[in-house]
Enzyme design. Structure first.
Site, PDB file in Angstrom:
ATOM      1  N   TYR A   2       5.596  63.399  26.902  1.00  0.00           N
ATOM      2  CA  TYR A   2       4.796  64.503  27.456  1.00  0.00           C
ATOM      3  C   TYR A   2       4.403  65.602  26.376  1.00  0.00           C
ATOM      4  O   TYR A   2       5.253  66.251  26.074  1.00  0.00           O
ATOM      5  CB  TYR A   2       5.223  64.982  28.884  1.00  0.00           C
ATOM      6  CG  TYR A   2       3.902  66.030  29.415  1.00  0.00           C
ATOM      7  CD1 TYR A   2       2.656  65.619  29.805  1.00  0.00           C
ATOM      8  CD2 TYR A   2       4.045  67.368  29.083  1.00  0.00           C
ATOM      9  CE1 TYR A   2       1.667  66.326  30.107  1.00  0.00           C
ATOM     10  CE2 TYR A   2       3.218  68.237  29.422  1.00  0.00           C
ATOM     11  CZ  TYR A   2       2.120  67.707  30.140  1.00  0.00           C
ATOM     12  OH  TYR A   2       1.105  68.896  30.433  1.00  0.00           O
ATOM     13  N   LYS A   4       6.059  78.026  26.442  1.00  0.00           N
ATOM     14  CA  LYS A   4       7.050  78.076  27.762  1.00  0.00           C
ATOM     15  C   LYS A   4       7.912  79.397  27.669  1.00  0.00           C
ATOM     16  O   LYS A   4       7.384  80.549  27.824  1.00  0.00           O
ATOM     17  CB  LYS A   4       7.517  76.844  28.167  1.00  0.00           C
ATOM     18  CG  LYS A   4       6.626  75.551  28.692  1.00  0.00           C
ATOM     19  CD  LYS A   4       7.299  74.719  29.518  1.00  0.00           C
ATOM     20  CE  LYS A   4       6.435  73.966  30.247  1.00  0.00           C
ATOM     21  NZ  LYS A   4       5.889  72.707  29.455  1.00  0.00           N
ATOM     22  N   TYR A  53      -2.895  68.751  39.563  1.00  0.00           N
ATOM     23  CA  TYR A  53      -1.976  67.502  40.080  1.00  0.00           C
ATOM     24  C   TYR A  53      -1.682  67.537  41.441  1.00  0.00           C
ATOM     25  O   TYR A  53      -0.892  67.036  41.912  1.00  0.00           O
ATOM     26  CB  TYR A  53      -0.498  67.705  39.272  1.00  0.00           C
ATOM     27  CG  TYR A  53      -0.355  68.238  38.049  1.00  0.00           C
ATOM     28  CD1 TYR A  53      -1.031  67.186  37.121  1.00  0.00           C
ATOM     29  CD2 TYR A  53       0.239  69.364  37.760  1.00  0.00           C
ATOM     30  CE1 TYR A  53      -0.921  67.640  35.503  1.00  0.00           C
ATOM     31  CE2 TYR A  53       0.194  69.511  36.098  1.00  0.00           C
ATOM     32  CZ  TYR A  53      -0.272  68.821  35.257  1.00  0.00           C
ATOM     33  OH  TYR A  53       0.050  68.880  33.908  1.00  0.00           O
ATOM     34  N   ASP A  95       8.462  68.932  19.213  1.00  0.00           N
ATOM     35  CA  ASP A  95       7.620  69.688  20.370  1.00  0.00           C
ATOM     36  C   ASP A  95       8.983  70.252  21.196  1.00  0.00           C
ATOM     37  O   ASP A  95       9.469  69.593  22.035  1.00  0.00           O
ATOM     38  CB  ASP A  95       6.843  68.411  21.152  1.00  0.00           C
ATOM     39  CG  ASP A  95       6.111  69.222  22.271  1.00  0.00           C
ATOM     40  OD1 ASP A  95       6.560  70.483  22.447  1.00  0.00           O
ATOM     41  OD2 ASP A  95       5.278  68.861  23.104  1.00  0.00           O
TER      42      ASP A  95
HETATM   43  C1  PLP Z   1       4.360  72.033  29.189  1.00  0.00           C
HETATM   44  C2  PLP Z   1       4.424  71.276  27.865  1.00  0.00           C
HETATM   45  C3  PLP Z   1       3.291  71.243  27.097  1.00  0.00           C
HETATM   46  C4  PLP Z   1       2.317  71.880  27.321  1.00  0.00           C
HETATM   47  O1  PLP Z   1       2.257  73.190  27.452  1.00  0.00           O
HETATM   48  P1  PLP Z   1       1.176  73.834  28.098  1.00  0.00           P
HETATM   49  O2  PLP Z   1       1.180  75.429  27.917  1.00  0.00           O
HETATM   50  O3  PLP Z   1       1.037  73.551  29.650  1.00  0.00           O
HETATM   51  O4  PLP Z   1      -0.147  73.629  27.548  1.00  0.00           O
HETATM   52  C5  PLP Z   1       3.607  70.466  25.881  1.00  0.00           C
HETATM   53  N1  PLP Z   1       4.965  69.943  25.391  1.00  0.00           N
HETATM   54  C6  PLP Z   1       5.825  69.865  26.030  1.00  0.00           C
HETATM   55  C7  PLP Z   1       7.196  69.154  25.699  1.00  0.00           C
HETATM   56  C8  PLP Z   1       5.736  70.448  27.444  1.00  0.00           C
HETATM   57  O5  PLP Z   1       6.749  70.572  28.505  1.00  0.00           O
END
Ligand code: PLP
Length: 421
Positions: free
Chosen positions: A137, A269, A9, A240
């Site tokens: 996202y 995460k 980025y 997600d």
């Molecule tokens: C960070 C994130 C992703 C992607 O995860 P990566 O481990 O960076 O591939 C997907 N969805 C959400 C909501 C995120 O915050």
């Protein structure tokens, strides 16, 4: 000498040299220069225990002495089995099956493939598109880019390369909205489903908190309404929880605020406390059972090399044990009180001409400005005060490690507010 490392980025022409991190403990990391920076973002929201947590480090060391890696194709091992059981225990009732992968983006790819194949196997091959929300996202791989906000998201350049899906407006009702205020958002969602459900496999959302797309927060009633709409239109609901999972919104999972079980849920995460990259895609019995059958199409054709990595599973188990034994939900409630007192109750901040809105949810707070130019230079300025802040566009936010104490939490909010003085 410039480094061959290509940073994410970043504009290569204007980026300033990245400071070199040599270590860290608790909520702080240390630079080669000797500076110690209090991390307001816990390294893209994953280092929830802070740096060098002794129990997490010991768990990795111990596991490394036993088994660093083995393929999950046709084999299993104790950390993978135990972690799957633990994830089933702590996630909303009904999510009984766990598919591992190595990152949040891949976890979402797995969820989307699973949803499309689910409808295929049930004889509805026409349901092969997805429904996502504006401001969403879901990651940076191609499948994920195609379900990120197509206008303000960072991937508009790739529009011609990506498959086309459906989008509903981002929810607008705040977290504590009256049910009536949520109705307009749900009506907008219903309109897209009514028009296109025959080709929609799944509705994807970051429940309660659209994170990277601008820290947009909404009501648990929106989740409940979305669950009902998905049932009505035979569409799977995918949460997600890569960002919201593991306490970020004040409960263990955002779904817990609404008592909703999605059909598929994605975690990453905070899953490993940030110590190794890993992800889990959980599914209900209904989804899983559709894959039990005799045709060659019944196998789920996905298998990342590092899925179920023993080091990652072992540190995830330790992360979860610390989370529960040390009452992290209580700590998060404490951080929330400081964030509310310092940011929401500050009339000067709210009245500042550059400030559009201030929001807090769980251990998350954001000052939304009118223009990203209002935040130009804030990172360098914060660094001079010993705090690592990295805004996203117009949004100056904090998602601290949960071990951050009240004094350090106030130091972060003081720096965030200080920028506007
Ligand atoms: C960070 C994130 C992703 C992607 O995860 P990566 O481990 O960076 O591939 C997907 N969805 C959400 C909501 C995120 O915050």
């Amino acid at each position: 000498m410039t480094s061959p490392v290509w940073h994410p980025y970043a504009h290569l022409k204007t980026q300033s040299p990245a400071p070199r991190v040599i270590g860290g403990t608790g909520p702080r990391f240390t630079l080669e220069s000797g500076e110690s920076l209090l991390d307001a973002t816990c390294s893209w929201w994953c280092m929830i225990h802070g740096y060098a947590h002794p129990r997490l480090v010991a768990a990795i060391r111990e596991q490394a002495g036993e088994l660093c890696h083995v393929m999950l194709g046709g084999l299993t091992h104790e950390p993978a089995d135990r972690l799957a059981r633990e994830l089933v225990r702590i996630t909303p009732a009904g999510l009984n099956h766990v598919f591992y992968s190595d990152s949040g983006s891949v976890g979402m790819e797995v969820a989307m493939k699973m949803a499309v194949q689910y409808h295929q196997l049930r004889g509805r091959p026409g349901k092969h598109r997805l429904l996502s929300l504006m401001k969403a996202y879901h990651g940076d791989t191609a499948g994920c880019m195609a379900v990120c906000d197509p206008e303000e998201g960072m991937h508009s350049l790739f529009a011609g390369y990506l498959p086309r899906h459906h989008f509903a407006p981002a929810p607008t009702a705040p977290f504590d909205a009256e049910p009536a205020a949520v109705r307009a958002d749900l009506d907008a969602l219903r309109a897209v489903l009514a028009a296109h459900h025959h080709e929609i496999a799944a509705l994807l959302m970051e429940p309660l908190l659209q994170a990277a797309g601008g820290l947009n927060m909404t009501s648990p009633d929106y989740l409940r309404g979305a669950r009902e709409l998905c049932d009505e239109f035979d569409v799977l609901l995918v949460f997600d929880e890569v960002a919201t999972g593991f306490g970020r919104t004040g409960k263990l999972f955002a779904a817990d605020h609404a008592d909703v079980t999605p059909d598929i849920m994605v975690l990453s995460k905070g899953l490993t406390g940030g110590y190794l990259g890993h992800a889990a895609t959980l599914a209900t019995d209904r989804v899983h059972e559709a894959f039990v059958g005799d045709s060659p199409h019944h196998a789920f054709m996905h298998g990342p090399t590092f899925m179920g990595n023993p080091l990652a599973c072992r540190v995830a188990l330790e992360s979860l044990a610390v989370f529960e034994e040390e009452d992290y939900l209580g700590r998060i409630a404490g951080l929330n009180r400081v964030l509310c007192d310092e940011l929401l109750e500050d009339a000067t901040l709210a009245a500042h001409p550059a400030v559009e809105d201030v929001r807090v949810l769980g251990a998350t707070a954001v000052i939304e400005t009118r223009d990203s130019a209002d935040l130009a230079g804030v990172g360098d300025w914060a660094r001079e005060q010993g705090v690592w802040l990295r805004p996203i566009g117009r949004w100056l936010y904090t998602m601290p490690a949960y071990i951050t104490d009240d004094t350090d939490m106030r130091r972060i909010t003081d720096v965030m507010k200080g920028w506007f003085r």
